[in-house]
Design an enzyme around this catalytic site. Structure first.
Site, PDB file in Angstrom:
ATOM      1  N   ASP A  67       0.823  -1.214   0.000  1.00 22.46           N
ATOM      2  CA  ASP A  67       0.000   0.000   0.000  1.00 22.46           C
ATOM      3  C   ASP A  67       0.857   1.264   0.000  1.00 22.46           C
ATOM      4  O   ASP A  67       2.075   1.206   0.167  1.00 22.46           O
ATOM      5  CB  ASP A  67      -0.957   0.001   1.215  1.00 22.46           C
ATOM      6  N   ASP A 136      -7.236  -2.669  14.584  1.00 19.42           N
ATOM      7  CA  ASP A 136      -8.611  -2.992  14.184  1.00 19.42           C
ATOM      8  C   ASP A 136      -8.671  -4.254  13.319  1.00 19.42           C
ATOM      9  O   ASP A 136      -9.692  -4.540  12.702  1.00 19.42           O
ATOM     10  CB  ASP A 136      -9.259  -1.799  13.469  1.00 19.42           C
ATOM     11  N   GLU A 143      -9.604  -1.947   5.877  1.00 22.04           N
ATOM     12  CA  GLU A 143     -10.226  -1.625   7.160  1.00 22.04           C
ATOM     13  C   GLU A 143     -11.491  -2.458   7.370  1.00 22.04           C
ATOM     14  O   GLU A 143     -11.994  -3.053   6.412  1.00 22.04           O
ATOM     15  CB  GLU A 143     -10.559  -0.120   7.191  1.00 22.04           C
TER      16      GLU A 143
END
Ligand code: PGA
Length: 263
Positions: A67, A136, A143
């Site tokens: 990324d 998370d 996400e």
């Protein structure tokens, strides 16, 4: 899923570097997927040491990074381009022509992402993908809520990730809100996956990854569907696992078998 629990960060890093080096030695033209963040810094240091002291040869590998922040150019000190050159590429003999990192300044983002997927295919797919994990439960910037079939695309960062990554920037407002990220589907196509995590702050995410249900709310849990995943975590990151002693037992058995094989 093979779970290796190490006593600390240093041991985690050495174990990870050993696995990456083995991959490169066995297949010198391996396609390696690299990750950024605080976690793999020690692993990259150890790879640099192996290159300098033991001649580990990176010249034939092809690399793909997971990324990049959208809006940051390669010279921005917080860009993942910059990170990779600082923490690894500048110190080993990787061929610059074989390095691929998403372009945070891409004008036509959709076309760029498609092309990135094509490049991975053209290179023959990723042999070994290195991953970290977010608090998370994200892998790359996938996400909670990202499709488990997602491909490389523009994503919005979660609030928690922006807060976590603020430590690398002067202030929280400077953290980009978007990134270009390989998808969960892209990652699952890697032949082998190596995920690293250390510290207590990752313990919940690690427990969800290994022992939770497969859910897009914890994108790392999709790795349960992959046939060749190794997770290396330190004791602190392993602290919320229910079957910790079983994983340690299995790891010991694997090591005994490997020793036998190499005799
Ligand atoms: P970290 O990030 O290594 O900086 O903790 C991991 C991640 O967000 O994937």
């Amino acid at each position: 899923m093979r779970v290796i629990i190490t006593k600390d960060y240093d041991e985690m890093s050495k174990e990870a570097a050993r696995i990456i080096a083995k991959q490169i030695k066995e297949k010198p033209d391996s396609v390696i997927g690299f990750a950024t963040g605080g976690t793999p810094v020690g692993t990259y240091k150890e790879l640099i040491r192996m290159h300098k002291e033991e001649g580990l040869d990176f010249s034939k590998i092809t690399t793909f990074n997971l990324d990049e922040y959208y809006g940051l150019g390669p010279d921005h000190p917080q860009s993942y381009h910059y990170y990779m050159f600082e923490n690894l590429f500048n110190h080993v003999n990787v061929d610059p022509k074989k390095i691929h990192i998403p372009d945070g300044l891409a004008k036509d983002v959709d076309a760029f992402c498609k092309e990135y997927e094509e490049e991975i295919k053209k290179a023959g797919g990723i042999d070994l993908q290195i991953l970290g994990i977010g608090r998370d439960g994200h892998i790359a910037f996938n996400e909670p809520g990202s499709s488990l079939a997602s491909r490389t695309r523009l994503v919005a960062l979660a609030e928690e990730t922006i807060k976590d990554n603020a430590r690398f920037f002067e202030k929280e407002e400077d953290v980009p809100r978007y990134a270009l990220s390989m998808g969960v589907g892209t990652i699952l196509e890697a032949k082998k996956i190596l995920l690293l995590a250390n510290g207590e702050s990752k313990a919940d995410a690690v427990a969800a990854l290994i022992e939770g249900p497969v859910t897009s709310q914890v994108t790392a849990s999709a790795l349960q569907l992959h046939p060749d995943v190794t997770v290396i975590i330190d004791e602190a990151a392993a602290s919320k696992l229910k079957r910790k002693s079983y994983y340690k037992f299995v790891d010991k058995m694997y090591r005994m078998l490997e020793e036998k094989k190499s005799l």
